[in-house]
Design a protein around this motif. Structure first.
Motif, PDB file in Angstrom:
ATOM      1  N   PRO A  66      24.752  -6.079 -32.357  1.00 38.92           N
ATOM      2  CA  PRO A  66      23.660  -7.064 -32.200  1.00 38.92           C
ATOM      3  C   PRO A  66      23.672  -8.160 -33.266  1.00 38.92           C
ATOM      4  O   PRO A  66      23.327  -9.312 -32.981  1.00 38.92           O
ATOM      5  CB  PRO A  66      22.400  -6.201 -32.311  1.00 38.92           C
ATOM      6  CG  PRO A  66      22.834  -4.845 -31.855  1.00 38.92           C
ATOM      7  CD  PRO A  66      24.225  -4.700 -32.392  1.00 38.92           C
ATOM      8  N   VAL A  67      24.085  -7.801 -34.480  1.00 37.90           N
ATOM      9  CA  VAL A  67      24.155  -8.800 -35.549  1.00 37.90           C
ATOM     10  C   VAL A  67      25.303  -9.774 -35.307  1.00 37.90           C
ATOM     11  O   VAL A  67      25.201 -10.980 -35.576  1.00 37.90           O
ATOM     12  CB  VAL A  67      24.319  -8.114 -36.925  1.00 37.90           C
ATOM     13  CG1 VAL A  67      24.489  -9.147 -38.033  1.00 37.90           C
ATOM     14  CG2 VAL A  67      23.117  -7.212 -37.219  1.00 37.90           C
ATOM     15  N   LEU A  68      26.403  -9.263 -34.767  1.00 38.11           N
ATOM     16  CA  LEU A  68      27.593 -10.099 -34.571  1.00 38.11           C
ATOM     17  C   LEU A  68      27.493 -11.023 -33.362  1.00 38.11           C
ATOM     18  O   LEU A  68      28.368 -11.873 -33.168  1.00 38.11           O
ATOM     19  CB  LEU A  68      28.832  -9.202 -34.423  1.00 38.11           C
ATOM     20  CG  LEU A  68      29.161  -8.300 -35.626  1.00 38.11           C
ATOM     21  CD1 LEU A  68      30.462  -7.542 -35.362  1.00 38.11           C
ATOM     22  CD2 LEU A  68      29.260  -9.101 -36.907  1.00 38.11           C
ATOM     23  N   VAL A  69      26.446 -10.878 -32.576  1.00 34.58           N
ATOM     24  CA  VAL A  69      26.254 -11.767 -31.420  1.00 34.58           C
ATOM     25  C   VAL A  69      26.204 -13.221 -31.872  1.00 34.58           C
ATOM     26  O   VAL A  69      26.746 -14.119 -31.203  1.00 34.58           O
ATOM     27  CB  VAL A  69      24.964 -11.387 -30.662  1.00 34.58           C
ATOM     28  CG1 VAL A  69      24.588 -12.477 -29.668  1.00 34.58           C
ATOM     29  CG2 VAL A  69      25.163 -10.062 -29.935  1.00 34.58           C
ATOM     30  N   ASP A  70      25.584 -13.472 -32.999  1.00 35.30           N
ATOM     31  CA  ASP A  70      25.474 -14.845 -33.511  1.00 35.30           C
ATOM     32  C   ASP A  70      26.806 -15.400 -33.997  1.00 35.30           C
ATOM     33  O   ASP A  70      26.893 -16.577 -34.353  1.00 35.30           O
ATOM     34  CB  ASP A  70      24.460 -14.898 -34.665  1.00 35.30           C
ATOM     35  CG  ASP A  70      23.038 -14.618 -34.198  1.00 35.30           C
ATOM     36  OD1 ASP A  70      22.756 -14.832 -33.001  1.00 35.30           O
ATOM     37  OD2 ASP A  70      22.220 -14.183 -35.030  1.00 35.30           O
ATOM     38  N   TYR A  71      27.836 -14.569 -34.014  1.00 37.17           N
ATOM     39  CA  TYR A  71      29.140 -14.992 -34.521  1.00 37.17           C
ATOM     40  C   TYR A  71      30.223 -14.937 -33.441  1.00 37.17           C
ATOM     41  O   TYR A  71      31.410 -14.884 -33.749  1.00 37.17           O
ATOM     42  CB  TYR A  71      29.530 -14.137 -35.727  1.00 37.17           C
ATOM     43  CG  TYR A  71      28.544 -14.265 -36.860  1.00 37.17           C
ATOM     44  CD1 TYR A  71      28.701 -15.242 -37.835  1.00 37.17           C
ATOM     45  CD2 TYR A  71      27.422 -13.431 -36.923  1.00 37.17           C
ATOM     46  CE1 TYR A  71      27.776 -15.375 -38.859  1.00 37.17           C
ATOM     47  CE2 TYR A  71      26.492 -13.561 -37.937  1.00 37.17           C
ATOM     48  CZ  TYR A  71      26.671 -14.539 -38.897  1.00 37.17           C
ATOM     49  OH  TYR A  71      25.749 -14.683 -39.919  1.00 37.17           O
ATOM     50  N   GLY A  72      29.790 -14.947 -32.179  1.00 42.44           N
ATOM     51  CA  GLY A  72      30.733 -15.030 -31.069  1.00 42.44           C
ATOM     52  C   GLY A  72      31.048 -13.725 -30.381  1.00 42.44           C
ATOM     53  O   GLY A  72      31.827 -13.705 -29.420  1.00 42.44           O
ATOM     54  N   VAL A  73      30.451 -12.617 -30.841  1.00 41.54           N
ATOM     55  CA  VAL A  73      30.716 -11.313 -30.229  1.00 41.54           C
ATOM     56  C   VAL A  73      29.779 -11.093 -29.044  1.00 41.54           C
ATOM     57  O   VAL A  73      28.564 -11.247 -29.171  1.00 41.54           O
ATOM     58  CB  VAL A  73      30.538 -10.174 -31.258  1.00 41.54           C
ATOM     59  CG1 VAL A  73      30.664  -8.817 -30.574  1.00 41.54           C
ATOM     60  CG2 VAL A  73      31.583 -10.299 -32.367  1.00 41.54           C
ATOM     61  N   LYS A  74      30.355 -10.709 -27.918  1.00 42.20           N
ATOM     62  CA  LYS A  74      29.545 -10.411 -26.729  1.00 42.20           C
ATOM     63  C   LYS A  74      29.286  -8.914 -26.590  1.00 42.20           C
ATOM     64  O   LYS A  74      28.187  -8.492 -26.229  1.00 42.20           O
ATOM     65  CB  LYS A  74      30.235 -10.961 -25.482  1.00 42.20           C
ATOM     66  CG  LYS A  74      30.381 -12.484 -25.486  1.00 42.20           C
ATOM     67  CD  LYS A  74      31.244 -12.990 -24.345  1.00 42.20           C
ATOM     68  CE  LYS A  74      30.563 -12.831 -23.005  1.00 42.20           C
ATOM     69  NZ  LYS A  74      31.373 -13.440 -21.914  1.00 42.20           N
TER      70      LYS A  74
END
Length: 289
Positions: A66-74
């Protein structure tokens, strides 16, 4: 865009099972600290690995993704545990796949250019990704090198290494990367508090254990058997557990009698029948009188 990674190049969750609290032998030693006579603990590493991977999936998908969503992770999907044949240069790792946005490299460049002077990230790279005597790195050795490759100016690194490096630095900066000792403590607590992996078991039959703990009854049976069949348990110096290959030294007559009974598949009831004359034990055979 799906990219296959391994935690060895993207250690968002890190751990080892070699001589650590996550080794089966460590759990066995822990379990034996509070067991009694004739008890032991056997822990299978495969069972420990199942709990490890369940925790890996929970942390990666519920806490980190969930944190990595802002960095391009789906999304993140967890694969298999990998254990090296030798632990000289590597430790345990796991495969996982990451579904990325098509423009993830743009996201990566933006993040990295904002953190070119980030001391925490630069120190991590220096300590973990820079080649030195006895260590050959396959990772970008600076943020500048990583940015240059992402922009297409360098072709030394494939997308899996680029993404692994990028997400590792994001994990550090966002504080979602889970260090080895933190994850190992989490799994250790899960196994010791919420599973039966470290539960001890008794390796002598329950009827003999109950008799052994009754001093009067065990002495009576011992001497009655001695009168009927003599000292047939002479030389029985240990009770063996065939499952763990451990043994309990026989330091008294009662345990020697139990060792003999177990070896010859004689129950307490059988022994009582022999003592009462209802059965006969001769030439290693149990027969009705």
């Amino acid at each position: 865009m799906k990219i296959e990674l391994n935690s060895s190049i993207c250690p968002l969750v890190d751990f080892s099972t070699y001589e650590t609290p996550l080794s089966a032998s460590f759990f066995e030693d822990y379990g034996r600290d509070c067991i009694g006579e004739f008890e032991t603990v056997i822990v299978n590493q495969d069972d420990v690995d199942v709990v490890i991977m369940e925790k890996v999936a929970a942390v990666m998908q519920d806490d980190i993704a969930p944190v990595l969503v802002d960095y391009g992770v789906k999304s993140i999907n967890i694969g298999e545990l990998y254990r090296p044949k030798e632990y000289n240069f590597r430790h345990d790792s796991f495969d996982f796949s990451v579904e990325m946005k098509e423009d993830w490299k743009v996201c990566a460049i933006t993040f990295l250019e904002k953190n070119l002077q980030n001391k925490n990230l630069c120190n991590y790279i220096q300590e973990n990704w820079v080649s030195r005597s006895g260590f050959w790195s396959f990772m970008p050795e600076s943020i500048e090198s990583l940015v240059s490759t992402l922009k297409g100016n360098d072709t030394r690194y494939t997308d899996d290494y680029l993404l692994g490096a990028y997400l590792t630095l994001v994990g550090l900066e966002t504080d979602v990367m889970m260090p080895c000792h933190v994850f190992e403590d989490m799994v250790f607590d899960e196994i010791t508090e919420n599973t039966y992996l470290t539960v001890p078991y008794c390796y002598i039959p329950n009827d003999w254990l109950e008799l052994y703990n009754d001093d009067v009854a065990v002495d009576e049976l011992y001497y009655n058997l001695l009168d009927k069949i003599g000292h047939v348990w002479r030389g029985m110096n240990a009770i063996y557990d065939t499952q763990s290959c451990e043994s309990y030294d026989c330091n008294d007559n009662a345990s020697r009698m139990i060792a003999w009974a177990m070896k010859n598949n004689i129950s307490v009831e059988d022994a009582q029948d022999i003592a009462a004359g209802r059965k006969v034990y001769e030439y290693g055979m149990l027969m009705y009188a």
